[in-house]
Design a protein around this motif. Structure first.
Motif, short mmCIF file in Angstrom:
data_model
loop_
_atom_site.label_atom_id
_atom_site.label_comp_id
_atom_site.label_asym_id
_atom_site.label_seq_id
_atom_site.Cartn_x
_atom_site.Cartn_y
_atom_site.Cartn_z
N VAL A 121 30.77 87.80 100.05
CA VAL A 121 30.65 88.21 98.66
C VAL A 121 29.31 88.92 98.45
CG1 VAL A 121 30.41 87.34 96.29
CG2 VAL A 121 32.01 86.24 97.85
N LEU A 122 29.35 90.02 97.71
CA LEU A 122 28.14 90.63 97.17
C LEU A 122 28.33 90.68 95.67
CD1 LEU A 122 25.38 92.01 97.49
CD2 LEU A 122 26.59 94.17 97.58
N ASP A 123 27.57 89.86 94.96
CA ASP A 123 27.73 89.72 93.51
C ASP A 123 26.35 89.71 92.87
OD1 ASP A 123 28.29 88.98 90.89
OD2 ASP A 123 29.48 87.23 91.43
N LEU A 124 25.97 90.85 92.29
CA LEU A 124 24.67 90.98 91.63
C LEU A 124 24.89 91.27 90.17
CD1 LEU A 124 22.81 93.19 94.27
CD2 LEU A 124 22.79 90.69 94.05
N GLU A 125 24.18 90.54 89.32
CA GLU A 125 24.29 90.74 87.88
C GLU A 125 22.90 90.81 87.26
OE1 GLU A 125 26.09 88.27 84.15
OE2 GLU A 125 27.34 88.41 85.94
N ASP A 142 34.58 94.80 98.94
CA ASP A 142 34.59 94.88 97.48
C ASP A 142 33.37 94.14 96.97
OD1 ASP A 142 36.93 96.32 97.41
OD2 ASP A 142 38.20 94.56 97.20
N ILE A 143 32.73 94.74 95.99
CA ILE A 143 31.48 94.18 95.49
C ILE A 143 31.55 94.04 93.98
CG2 ILE A 143 30.15 95.17 97.37
CD1 ILE A 143 29.18 97.32 95.34
N ARG A 144 30.57 93.34 93.44
CA ARG A 144 30.42 93.23 92.00
C ARG A 144 28.95 93.50 91.67
NH1 ARG A 144 29.08 89.15 88.27
NH2 ARG A 144 30.05 89.50 86.25
N LEU A 145 28.72 94.63 90.98
CA LEU A 145 27.40 94.98 90.46
C LEU A 145 27.55 95.16 88.97
CD1 LEU A 145 26.32 97.76 93.00
CD2 LEU A 145 25.67 95.36 93.04
N VAL A 146 27.04 94.23 88.19
CA VAL A 146 27.21 94.27 86.73
C VAL A 146 25.83 94.31 86.08
CG1 VAL A 146 28.08 93.04 84.72
CG2 VAL A 146 29.42 93.08 86.82
N GLY A 147 25.60 95.34 85.30
CA GLY A 147 24.34 95.46 84.56
C GLY A 147 23.12 95.58 85.43
N CYS A 148 23.28 96.11 86.64
CA CYS A 148 22.15 96.26 87.55
C CYS A 148 21.48 97.62 87.34
CB CYS A 148 22.62 96.15 89.00
SG CYS A 148 23.19 94.49 89.43
N GLY A 162 34.76 103.06 102.07
CA GLY A 162 35.96 102.23 102.17
C GLY A 162 35.86 100.98 101.33
N SER A 163 35.15 101.08 100.23
CA SER A 163 34.82 99.92 99.40
C SER A 163 35.25 100.15 97.96
CB SER A 163 33.32 99.66 99.44
OG SER A 163 32.86 99.54 100.75
N GLY A 164 35.25 99.09 97.22
CA GLY A 164 35.54 99.16 95.79
C GLY A 164 34.94 97.96 95.11
N GLY A 165 35.52 97.62 93.99
CA GLY A 165 35.04 96.45 93.26
C GLY A 165 34.66 96.85 91.84
N GLU A 166 33.78 96.06 91.28
CA GLU A 166 33.35 96.27 89.90
C GLU A 166 31.91 96.73 89.91
OE1 GLU A 166 33.02 93.71 85.75
OE2 GLU A 166 33.56 92.69 87.60
N VAL A 167 31.68 97.97 89.46
CA VAL A 167 30.32 98.51 89.35
C VAL A 167 30.19 99.05 87.94
CG1 VAL A 167 28.67 100.19 90.26
CG2 VAL A 167 30.33 99.12 91.81
N VAL A 168 29.56 98.26 87.09
CA VAL A 168 29.39 98.65 85.68
C VAL A 168 27.98 98.36 85.20
CG1 VAL A 168 31.80 98.41 85.05
CG2 VAL A 168 30.30 96.44 84.87
#
Length: 168
Positions: A121-125, A142-148, A162-168
């Protein structure tokens, strides 16, 4: 002649002296904090109470997890652009700051994340990543970068292959 021998002895000692080595977590399913890395890394990571200095690359091995807590700061001291956080396990971060000692773009490599297992997991907020060659370099995950905030990078802020996820 004695000066020459003294010089040769000093030169040999400097060459033989161990350089500060990169640190790799043992891959035993441990959840690491920065204080844990300070205790175990042999000087690759130093500091306490929210202020840490990274002197050499740190690899979080498969099954291990590094958690960056609220308001912690990691300062990358080496400015060669090579020192990095290399994540093969998991990195979870909330409101942490990853920066360089001299505030120059490209001072450190950035965060590298490779999908090495279904549980990684890569999950940064709310984190700030600055002055790296890359902010986050991701391959097949797949990663999660929220409010970074990723700023002042030398090459790319976010590199997804080759990646995706949530980048917002």
């Amino acid at each position: 002649m004695s000066r020459r021998l003294a010089f040769l002895a000093l030169f040999a000692a400097l060459i033989a002296a161990p350089a500060l080595a990169d640190y790799v977590t043992p891959g035993t399913g441990v959840q690491w904090t920065l204080d844990d890395l300070v205790a175990a890394s042999g000087g690759a990571v130093t500091g306490s109470e929210g202020q840490y200095t990274v002197h050499a690359s740190v690899t979080v091995s498969l099954t291990d997890r590094l958690e960056l807590q609220h308001s912690q700061t990691l300062v990358f001291a080496d400015t060669s652009g090579e020192v990095q956080l290399d994540i093969h396990g998991s990195l979870i971060g909330r409101q942490a700051r990853l920066t360089s000692a001299t505030a120059q773009p490209g001072d450190w490599y950035g965060v590298r994340f490779r999908d090495t297992d279904a549980g990684t997991v890569l999950d940064l907020e709310g984190c700030t990543l600055e002055y790296g060659r890359y902010g986050v370099d991701v391959v097949y995950a797949d990663i999660r970068l929220v409010g970074c905030r990723i700023r002042h990078t030398l090459e790319k802020a976010v590199d997804l292959t080759g990646s995706g996820g949530e980048v917002v």
